[in-house]
Design an enzyme around this catalytic site. Structure first.
Site, PDB file in Angstrom:
ATOM      1  N   HIS A 188       0.813  -1.224   0.000  1.00 42.01           N
ATOM      2  CA  HIS A 188       0.000   0.000   0.000  1.00 42.01           C
ATOM      3  C   HIS A 188       0.841   1.266   0.000  1.00 42.01           C
ATOM      4  CE1 HIS A 188      -2.500  -3.086   2.137  1.00 42.01           C
ATOM      5  NE2 HIS A 188      -3.322  -2.713   1.188  1.00 42.01           N
ATOM      6  N   GLU A 219      -3.175   3.047   2.479  1.00 40.78           N
ATOM      7  CA  GLU A 219      -2.744   3.627   1.197  1.00 40.78           C
ATOM      8  C   GLU A 219      -3.073   5.117   1.138  1.00 40.78           C
ATOM      9  OE1 GLU A 219      -4.179   1.835  -2.553  1.00 40.78           O
ATOM     10  OE2 GLU A 219      -4.022   3.855  -3.365  1.00 40.78           O
ATOM     11  N   SER A 224     -10.421  -6.054   3.403  1.00 33.80           N
ATOM     12  CA  SER A 224      -9.895  -5.719   2.074  1.00 33.80           C
ATOM     13  C   SER A 224     -10.861  -4.798   1.349  1.00 33.80           C
ATOM     14  CB  SER A 224      -9.691  -7.013   1.283  1.00 33.80           C
ATOM     15  OG  SER A 224      -9.716  -6.756  -0.097  1.00 33.80           O
ATOM     16  N   SER A 257      -6.097  -9.621  -2.883  1.00 33.66           N
ATOM     17  CA  SER A 257      -5.151 -10.212  -1.932  1.00 33.66           C
ATOM     18  C   SER A 257      -5.515 -11.659  -1.599  1.00 33.66           C
ATOM     19  CB  SER A 257      -5.091  -9.355  -0.662  1.00 33.66           C
ATOM     20  OG  SER A 257      -6.374  -9.156  -0.139  1.00 33.66           O
TER      21      SER A 257
END
Ligand code: SF4
Length: 291
Positions: free
Chosen positions: A71, A123, A216, A260
């Site tokens: 990220h 991020e 996520s 992911s």
């Protein structure tokens, strides 16, 4: 019951490379990852088994080497880490770096930066960590709360759904007709591919299963996208979450997964669906024979 996989699903190259880099460095010496390398519990358990530590803040890092996740992070945070004597390994995804360069270009050209994304996501914190003034928006209300600036530069968290991002950019333009609004599309290609493949798949499915970590962002976005085309969408982390009653009378089951999610986790979810289907098929065959 037919199972269809989305044409693009599961782990992206950015996450794959970050995991490989972590394992490589763990073989060379003690390593701490700052934050979750990926938002997937299965992957995190594997890293833990390799002796890799995870720290949620710099103060908790106890090894001489620290890894920044896919990220990414800000220059300020990198400088702070090095000043503490840490050797920093960067697993930042090249497409997150593209987003960092886009934000830097907007600042250089005199735009007030607005990021479309989750304020607290690692991020987004990395994208905004070197800025003194910026805004982060994720819904219409937050756009209405923005202040006017003569030049507004918009970029997005890489894993946001592009339709949503376009909607938000249009809203910003509508709200500030006197401002010059510049949009740099930083949503990454793997996210776009997974989103459009999910739409194609969900259109044909009676039930959709989305595989990925609860934390996520791109997995949650896939759930929302699929829910626009299919009424029966379920988010699972592993095969253990799959429930037989979800598939009652289903002819077509669609499968997709976040960026992911490892391949073997997706495979096990598919195997579990087939396992659930087998007794149902057997009962149907018996009923046919008795009829
Ligand atoms: S989701 Fe996109 S930006 Fe994030 S790691 Fe994967 S390829 Fe890179």
């Amino acid at each position: 019951m037919r199972i269809i996989r989305a044409a693009h699903l599961g782990m992206c190259f950015g996450v794959r490379d970050a995991i490989a880099l972590a394992l490589e460095h763990a073989d060379a010496g003690p390593l701490t990852i700052l934050g979750d390398l990926v938002h997937n519990p299965t992957v995190l358990n594997r890293l833990e088994a390799k002796g890799i530590a995870v720290a949620q803040d710099l103060a908790a890092v106890k090894t001489p080497t620290m890894m920044v996740t896919a990220h990414g992070t800000s220059e300020r945070s990198l400088t702070r880490s090095r000043a503490m004597g840490l050797t920093v390994v960067e697993a930042t995804c090249p497409l997150v770096r593209v987003a960092h360069r886009a934000v830097a270009a907007l600042v250089r050209d005199g735009y007030h930066v607005v990021i479309i994304g989750q304020r607290d996501h690692v991020e987004v914190r990395g994208l905004t960590g070197d800025l003194d003034r910026f805004d982060v928006v994720l819904n219409d209300d937050e756009v209405f709360a923005l202040e006017e600036h003569p030049r507004i530069g918009v970029a997005a968290q890489t894993t946001q759904a592009i339709e949503k991002v376009r909607h938000m950019v249009a809203l910003i333009r509508q709200r500030f007709p006197r401002s010059e609004v510049r949009f740099l599309d930083t949503v990454c290609k793997p996210t776009k591919e997974r989103q459009s493949a999910a739409v194609e798949m969900a259109r044909q499915a009676d039930v959709v299963i989305v595989v990925g970590g609860r934390g996520s962002n791109n997995t949650r976005e896939l759930v929302k996208t699929c829910a626009r085309y299919c009424d029966r969408v379920h988010h699972v982390q592993t095969d253990a979450d799959v429930r037989p009653e979800w598939f009652d009378a289903a002819q077509v089951v669609g499968l997709t997964a976040g960026t992911s999610t490892p391949d073997d986790v997706i495979d096990r979810v598919e195997a579990r669906i087939r396992e659930i289907e087998a007794p149902a098929r057997h009962l149907a065959a018996v009923a046919d024979r008795l009829a």
